[in-house]
Design a protein around this motif. Structure first.
Motif, PDB file in Angstrom:
ATOM      1  N   LYS A 144       0.855  -1.175   0.000  1.00 22.90           N
ATOM      2  CA  LYS A 144       0.000   0.000   0.000  1.00 22.90           C
ATOM      3  C   LYS A 144       0.896   1.231   0.000  1.00 22.90           C
ATOM      4  CE  LYS A 144      -3.549  -2.590   2.351  1.00 22.90           C
ATOM      5  NZ  LYS A 144      -2.911  -3.812   2.745  1.00 22.90           N
ATOM      6  N   PRO A 145       0.363   2.411  -0.312  1.00 25.08           N
ATOM      7  CA  PRO A 145       1.188   3.614  -0.445  1.00 25.08           C
ATOM      8  C   PRO A 145       2.202   3.829   0.680  1.00 25.08           C
ATOM      9  CG  PRO A 145      -1.045   4.096  -1.108  1.00 25.08           C
ATOM     10  CD  PRO A 145      -1.032   2.677  -0.626  1.00 25.08           C
ATOM     11  N   ASN A 146       1.843   3.646   1.925  1.00 26.55           N
ATOM     12  CA  ASN A 146       2.788   3.907   3.006  1.00 26.55           C
ATOM     13  C   ASN A 146       3.348   2.636   3.631  1.00 26.55           C
ATOM     14  OD1 ASN A 146       2.681   6.722   2.812  1.00 26.55           O
ATOM     15  ND2 ASN A 146       0.745   6.756   3.922  1.00 26.55           N
ATOM     16  N   SER A 147       3.141   1.500   3.006  1.00 24.96           N
ATOM     17  CA  SER A 147       3.649   0.256   3.593  1.00 24.96           C
ATOM     18  C   SER A 147       5.105   0.042   3.197  1.00 24.96           C
ATOM     19  CB  SER A 147       2.788  -0.932   3.165  1.00 24.96           C
ATOM     20  OG  SER A 147       2.974  -1.202   1.802  1.00 24.96           O
ATOM     21  N   ARG A 148       5.799  -0.646   4.049  1.00 29.60           N
ATOM     22  CA  ARG A 148       7.217  -0.893   3.871  1.00 29.60           C
ATOM     23  C   ARG A 148       7.426  -2.076   2.926  1.00 29.60           C
ATOM     24  NH1 ARG A 148      11.477  -3.476   7.065  1.00 29.60           N
ATOM     25  NH2 ARG A 148      13.341  -2.300   6.585  1.00 29.60           N
ATOM     26  N   VAL A 149       8.402  -1.968   2.053  1.00 32.71           N
ATOM     27  CA  VAL A 149       8.769  -3.079   1.183  1.00 32.71           C
ATOM     28  C   VAL A 149       9.963  -3.776   1.832  1.00 32.71           C
ATOM     29  CG1 VAL A 149       9.603  -3.751  -1.090  1.00 32.71           C
ATOM     30  CG2 VAL A 149       7.958  -1.894  -0.886  1.00 32.71           C
ATOM     31  N   TYR A 150       9.811  -5.035   2.127  1.00 31.72           N
ATOM     32  CA  TYR A 150      10.870  -5.808   2.772  1.00 31.72           C
ATOM     33  C   TYR A 150      11.831  -6.382   1.735  1.00 31.72           C
ATOM     34  CZ  TYR A 150       8.212  -5.629   7.118  1.00 31.72           C
ATOM     35  OH  TYR A 150       7.546  -5.201   8.239  1.00 31.72           O
ATOM     36  N   THR A 151      13.107  -6.416   2.098  1.00 30.04           N
ATOM     37  CA  THR A 151      14.133  -6.980   1.238  1.00 30.04           C
ATOM     38  C   THR A 151      14.563  -8.329   1.791  1.00 30.04           C
ATOM     39  OG1 THR A 151      14.932  -4.792   0.613  1.00 30.04           O
ATOM     40  CG2 THR A 151      16.453  -6.635   0.285  1.00 30.04           C
ATOM     41  N   ILE A 152      14.595  -9.323   0.916  1.00 29.64           N
ATOM     42  CA  ILE A 152      14.982 -10.669   1.305  1.00 29.64           C
ATOM     43  C   ILE A 152      16.177 -11.102   0.472  1.00 29.64           C
ATOM     44  CG2 ILE A 152      14.232 -13.084   1.417  1.00 29.64           C
ATOM     45  CD1 ILE A 152      11.346 -11.922   1.650  1.00 29.64           C
ATOM     46  N   LEU A 153      17.219 -11.564   1.142  1.00 28.45           N
ATOM     47  CA  LEU A 153      18.375 -12.140   0.456  1.00 28.45           C
ATOM     48  C   LEU A 153      18.160 -13.644   0.387  1.00 28.45           C
ATOM     49  CD1 LEU A 153      21.331 -12.075  -0.686  1.00 28.45           C
ATOM     50  CD2 LEU A 153      22.052 -12.537   1.647  1.00 28.45           C
ATOM     51  N   ILE A 154      18.260 -14.190  -0.823  1.00 27.59           N
ATOM     52  CA  ILE A 154      18.169 -15.641  -1.000  1.00 27.59           C
ATOM     53  C   ILE A 154      19.532 -16.131  -1.484  1.00 27.59           C
ATOM     54  CG2 ILE A 154      17.028 -17.572  -2.145  1.00 27.59           C
ATOM     55  CD1 ILE A 154      14.689 -15.650  -2.761  1.00 27.59           C
ATOM     56  N   ALA A 155      20.164 -17.011  -0.710  1.00 26.47           N
ATOM     57  CA  ALA A 155      21.430 -17.626  -1.093  1.00 26.47           C
ATOM     58  C   ALA A 155      21.157 -19.097  -1.387  1.00 26.47           C
ATOM     59  CB  ALA A 155      22.453 -17.478   0.032  1.00 26.47           C
ATOM     60  N   GLU A 156      21.229 -19.458  -2.662  1.00 28.14           N
ATOM     61  CA  GLU A 156      20.859 -20.814  -3.099  1.00 28.14           C
ATOM     62  C   GLU A 156      21.615 -21.146  -4.376  1.00 28.14           C
ATOM     63  OE1 GLU A 156      19.887 -24.226  -3.716  1.00 28.14           O
ATOM     64  OE2 GLU A 156      18.539 -23.555  -2.116  1.00 28.14           O
ATOM     65  N   ASP A 157      22.355 -22.257  -4.368  1.00 31.57           N
ATOM     66  CA  ASP A 157      23.150 -22.604  -5.547  1.00 31.57           C
ATOM     67  C   ASP A 157      22.385 -23.418  -6.581  1.00 31.57           C
ATOM     68  OD1 ASP A 157      23.226 -24.775  -3.691  1.00 31.57           O
ATOM     69  OD2 ASP A 157      24.977 -25.591  -4.713  1.00 31.57           O
ATOM     70  N   GLU A 158      21.217 -23.919  -6.259  1.00 28.96           N
ATOM     71  CA  GLU A 158      20.405 -24.627  -7.249  1.00 28.96           C
ATOM     72  C   GLU A 158      19.603 -23.567  -8.016  1.00 28.96           C
ATOM     73  OE1 GLU A 158      18.181 -28.150  -6.013  1.00 28.96           O
ATOM     74  OE2 GLU A 158      19.393 -28.151  -4.178  1.00 28.96           O
ATOM     75  N   ALA A 159      19.972 -23.368  -9.279  1.00 27.81           N
ATOM     76  CA  ALA A 159      19.395 -22.281 -10.089  1.00 27.81           C
ATOM     77  C   ALA A 159      17.868 -22.316 -10.129  1.00 27.81           C
ATOM     78  CB  ALA A 159      19.963 -22.326 -11.508  1.00 27.81           C
ATOM     79  N   LEU A 160      17.294 -23.489 -10.282  1.00 32.09           N
ATOM     80  CA  LEU A 160      15.838 -23.599 -10.376  1.00 32.09           C
ATOM     81  C   LEU A 160      15.162 -23.192  -9.066  1.00 32.09           C
ATOM     82  CD1 LEU A 160      13.883 -24.373 -12.589  1.00 32.09           C
ATOM     83  CD2 LEU A 160      13.860 -26.696 -11.698  1.00 32.09           C
ATOM     84  N   VAL A 161      15.730 -23.612  -7.945  1.00 32.35           N
ATOM     85  CA  VAL A 161      15.165 -23.256  -6.635  1.00 32.35           C
ATOM     86  C   VAL A 161      15.292 -21.753  -6.405  1.00 32.35           C
ATOM     87  CG1 VAL A 161      15.375 -23.595  -4.132  1.00 32.35           C
ATOM     88  CG2 VAL A 161      15.624 -25.548  -5.677  1.00 32.35           C
ATOM     89  N   LEU A 162      16.450 -21.193  -6.749  1.00 30.03           N
ATOM     90  CA  LEU A 162      16.682 -19.754  -6.592  1.00 30.03           C
ATOM     91  C   LEU A 162      15.683 -18.951  -7.423  1.00 30.03           C
ATOM     92  CD1 LEU A 162      18.372 -17.411  -5.450  1.00 30.03           C
ATOM     93  CD2 LEU A 162      19.949 -17.744  -7.368  1.00 30.03           C
ATOM     94  N   LYS A 163      15.499 -19.362  -8.670  1.00 30.25           N
ATOM     95  CA  LYS A 163      14.573 -18.665  -9.562  1.00 30.25           C
ATOM     96  C   LYS A 163      13.132 -18.772  -9.062  1.00 30.25           C
ATOM     97  CE  LYS A 163      13.987 -18.074 -14.506  1.00 30.25           C
ATOM     98  NZ  LYS A 163      14.437 -18.495 -15.819  1.00 30.25           N
ATOM     99  N   MET A 164      12.744 -19.966  -8.626  1.00 35.25           N
ATOM    100  CA  MET A 164      11.384 -20.197  -8.152  1.00 35.25           C
ATOM    101  C   MET A 164      11.101 -19.379  -6.893  1.00 35.25           C
ATOM    102  SD  MET A 164       9.707 -22.170  -5.540  1.00 35.25           S
ATOM    103  CE  MET A 164      10.925 -23.381  -5.145  1.00 35.25           C
ATOM    104  N   LEU A 165      12.025 -19.385  -5.937  1.00 35.11           N
ATOM    105  CA  LEU A 165      11.823 -18.621  -4.706  1.00 35.11           C
ATOM    106  C   LEU A 165      11.808 -17.120  -4.991  1.00 35.11           C
ATOM    107  CD1 LEU A 165      13.956 -20.347  -1.914  1.00 35.11           C
ATOM    108  CD2 LEU A 165      11.483 -20.047  -1.974  1.00 35.11           C
TER     109      LEU A 165
END
Length: 129
Positions: free
Chosen positions: A4-25
């Motif tokens: 929403k206009p004043n809601s915070r956007v959270y940042t998530i770091l994903i560390a994953e070496d399986e390309a398909l899992v990384l892309k899907m997440l």
């Protein structure tokens, strides 16, 4: 999670070496309104953590260069113990799980997992902060 206009956007770091899992997440979490920083190995994860402070970290345990345990330890000791870390692993060995929790992991999910389950866990940890 719609932003929403004043809601915070959270940042998530994903560390994953399986390309398909990384892309899907990455896709699933972006679709939910999160900003995603993707790292395909432990080295990229640590480099990203030196320039970005995420609101939550998802890390696989077994990755090239640096393990998920090293990523977890860096987050908890060098950044902030308050950043939730969700550990992913194909190995449910009790010793591995206990080591992750002893280093400060906030959650642990076994592979294979449901993307909906991960989104639910992410929301739970971010809402409890």
């Amino acid at each position: 999670m719609e932003n929403k206009p004043n809601s915070r956007v959270y940042t998530i770091l994903i560390a994953e070496d399986e390309a398909l899992v990384l892309k899907m997440l990455s896709y699933r979490l972006q679709k939910e309104g999160f900003t995603v920083v993707a790292a395909s190995d432990g080295k990229q994860a640590l480099e990203s953590l030196r320039t970005t402070t995420p609101d939550l970290v998802i890390t696989d345990l077994m990755m090239p260069y640096h393990s998920g345990l090293e990523v977890l330890e860096y987050v908890k000791k060098s950044l902030s113990s308050r950043i939730p870390v969700l550990v992913l692993s194909a190995s449910g060995q009790e010793q591995t799980v206990l080591k992750a929790f002893s280093l400060g992991a906030d959650d642990f999910a076994l592979k294979p997992f449901s993307p909906n389950e991960i989104v639910s866990r992410v929301r739970k940890h971010l809402n409890s902060r």
